[in-house]
Design a protein around this motif. Structure first.
Motif, short mmCIF file in Angstrom:
data_model
loop_
_atom_site.label_atom_id
_atom_site.label_comp_id
_atom_site.label_asym_id
_atom_site.label_seq_id
_atom_site.Cartn_x
_atom_site.Cartn_y
_atom_site.Cartn_z
N SER A 24 -7.44 -13.39 -6.79
CA SER A 24 -6.02 -12.80 -6.52
C SER A 24 -4.86 -13.28 -7.41
O SER A 24 -3.81 -13.34 -7.10
CB SER A 24 -5.71 -13.37 -5.16
N PHE A 25 -5.19 -13.74 -8.78
CA PHE A 25 -4.22 -14.49 -9.54
C PHE A 25 -4.12 -13.62 -11.08
O PHE A 25 -5.33 -13.26 -11.45
CB PHE A 25 -4.60 -15.85 -9.60
N ILE A 45 -8.63 -5.23 -4.31
CA ILE A 45 -8.61 -5.94 -3.18
C ILE A 45 -9.91 -6.98 -3.20
O ILE A 45 -9.76 -7.92 -2.42
CB ILE A 45 -8.54 -4.84 -1.92
N LEU A 46 -10.82 -6.85 -3.92
CA LEU A 46 -12.02 -7.52 -3.88
C LEU A 46 -11.74 -8.65 -5.00
O LEU A 46 -12.64 -9.27 -5.30
CB LEU A 46 -13.34 -6.80 -4.02
N TYR A 250 7.60 1.07 -2.15
CA TYR A 250 7.98 0.58 -0.78
C TYR A 250 7.01 1.09 0.25
O TYR A 250 6.71 0.51 1.21
CB TYR A 250 9.37 1.20 -0.38
N TYR A 251 6.49 2.49 -0.09
CA TYR A 251 5.45 3.08 0.82
C TYR A 251 3.93 2.52 0.74
O TYR A 251 3.14 2.98 1.35
CB TYR A 251 5.68 4.46 0.83
N GLN A 252 3.92 1.91 -0.33
CA GLN A 252 2.39 1.23 -0.51
C GLN A 252 2.43 -0.30 -0.19
O GLN A 252 3.15 -0.97 -0.59
CB GLN A 252 2.07 1.36 -2.11
N PRO A 253 1.62 -0.38 1.01
CA PRO A 253 1.55 -1.92 1.59
C PRO A 253 1.40 -3.11 0.56
O PRO A 253 0.36 -2.72 -0.43
CB PRO A 253 0.72 -1.64 2.52
N SER A 254 1.68 -3.99 0.57
CA SER A 254 1.02 -5.29 0.05
C SER A 254 0.08 -5.74 0.84
O SER A 254 -0.48 -5.25 1.49
CB SER A 254 2.22 -6.22 -0.31
N ILE A 255 -0.77 -6.73 0.06
CA ILE A 255 -2.23 -7.13 0.47
C ILE A 255 -2.20 -8.58 0.69
O ILE A 255 -1.75 -9.30 -0.32
CB ILE A 255 -3.12 -6.55 -0.05
#
Length: 275
Positions: A24-25, A45-46, A250-255
């Motif tokens: 995640s970096f 996301i993986l 704004y309409y695409q969520p962060s994770i």
């Protein structure tokens, strides 16, 4: 595309080019490690890296990368391809996989099959659904470098009712072909996702709530902004100054960044954003 270019410029102006990405970096030319909460809109996301790259390389080295059918992707109607088997394992019933270059094309194809039972899905969706009851499921593969691939997972029973002629004329007009190396990587990403769905759960995400709930509403690993839309561009830049890359949309969520720790949010905690 312009939005992507703009946020890429914001990263570059602060940290230079991205030299490496892992888990995640993002690792930059200026030696700064950025914690990635954007994750390519969920396609990473993986994490960045993993077995999909090895699979892609191995199949590419065989030379079978032309515009013909292989074991990884095949014309509808013959025995199941490896991608068919993977999505059938993911959703728990027999399905056929079709790939498209846009979500809209995939959605139109799905609705032509089943207007009553079509759904766009993302992993760890907090809404409890029995996916086996849905005729057509559209999703983006968990593969960072496939921004223009969307998969339609249609129930095999629906597809088998169509003749090849009617399907060619009335369904799947926007279907795209995946050469073997890319089809193999997409297939591997589905199996990697199945494994991750069995391992990742709420306890890996709520540990960040003390920090993130001021700015986001968390649903599973997904972060929906509480910051007003008009203040969001400034919030995006503020987070980047805190070495956090959040969703530029704004309409695409962060994770929630799986594998990170609370220390990665220290700068944001010490330098809060007021809204």
């Amino acid at each position: 595309m312009s939005q992507i270019v703009e946020f890429a410029k914001e990263i570059y102006s602060r940290f230079g080019t991205i030299k490496r990405a892992r888990k995640s970096f993002l690792y930059t030319a200026k030696g700064v490690r950025i914690t990635d909460l954007y994750q390519e809109g969920g396609r990473a996301i993986l994490g960045w890296g993993g077995s999909v790259f090895t699979i892609f390389k191995n199949v590419l080295e065989r030379g079978a990368s032309g515009s013909y059918f292989t074991d990884f992707s095949s014309p509808c109607g013959r025995e199941a391809s490896q991608l068919d088997r993977a999505i059938s394992a993911l959703f728990g019933d027999e399905r056929k996989a079709f790939t498209f270059s846009s979500k809209q094309a995939a959605l139109e194809a799905a609705l032509s099959l089943s207007q009553e039972s079509t759904s766009v899905w993302r992993p760890w969706n907090p809404v409890s659904l029995d996916l086996r009851t849905i005729d057509c499921i559209i999703f983006a593969p968990a593969l960072p470098w496939t921004n223009d691939i969307f998969i339609l997972a249609a129930k095999s029973s629906l597809v088998e009712k169509l003749s090849s002629e009617s399907m060619g004329q009335n369904h799947f007009k926007g279907e795209t072909f995946l050469a073997a190396p890319l089809a193999a990587a997409v297939t591997r990403s589905v199996y990697d996702l199945i494994k991750a769905l069995q391992e990742r759960e709420e306890k890996q995400w709520f540990i960040y709530d003390q920090i993130v709930t001021k700015y986001w509403e968390r649903k599973g690993p997904y972060l929906f902004p509480k910051v007003p839309e008009e203040a969001y561009p400034e919030f995006f830049r503020h987070c980047l100054d805190c070495q956090l890359l959040i969703s530029p949309d704004y309409y695409q969520p962060s994770i929630v960044p799986f594998g990170a720790d609370k220390g990665n949010f220290t700068m944001l905690k010490n330098k809060p954003f007021d809204f």
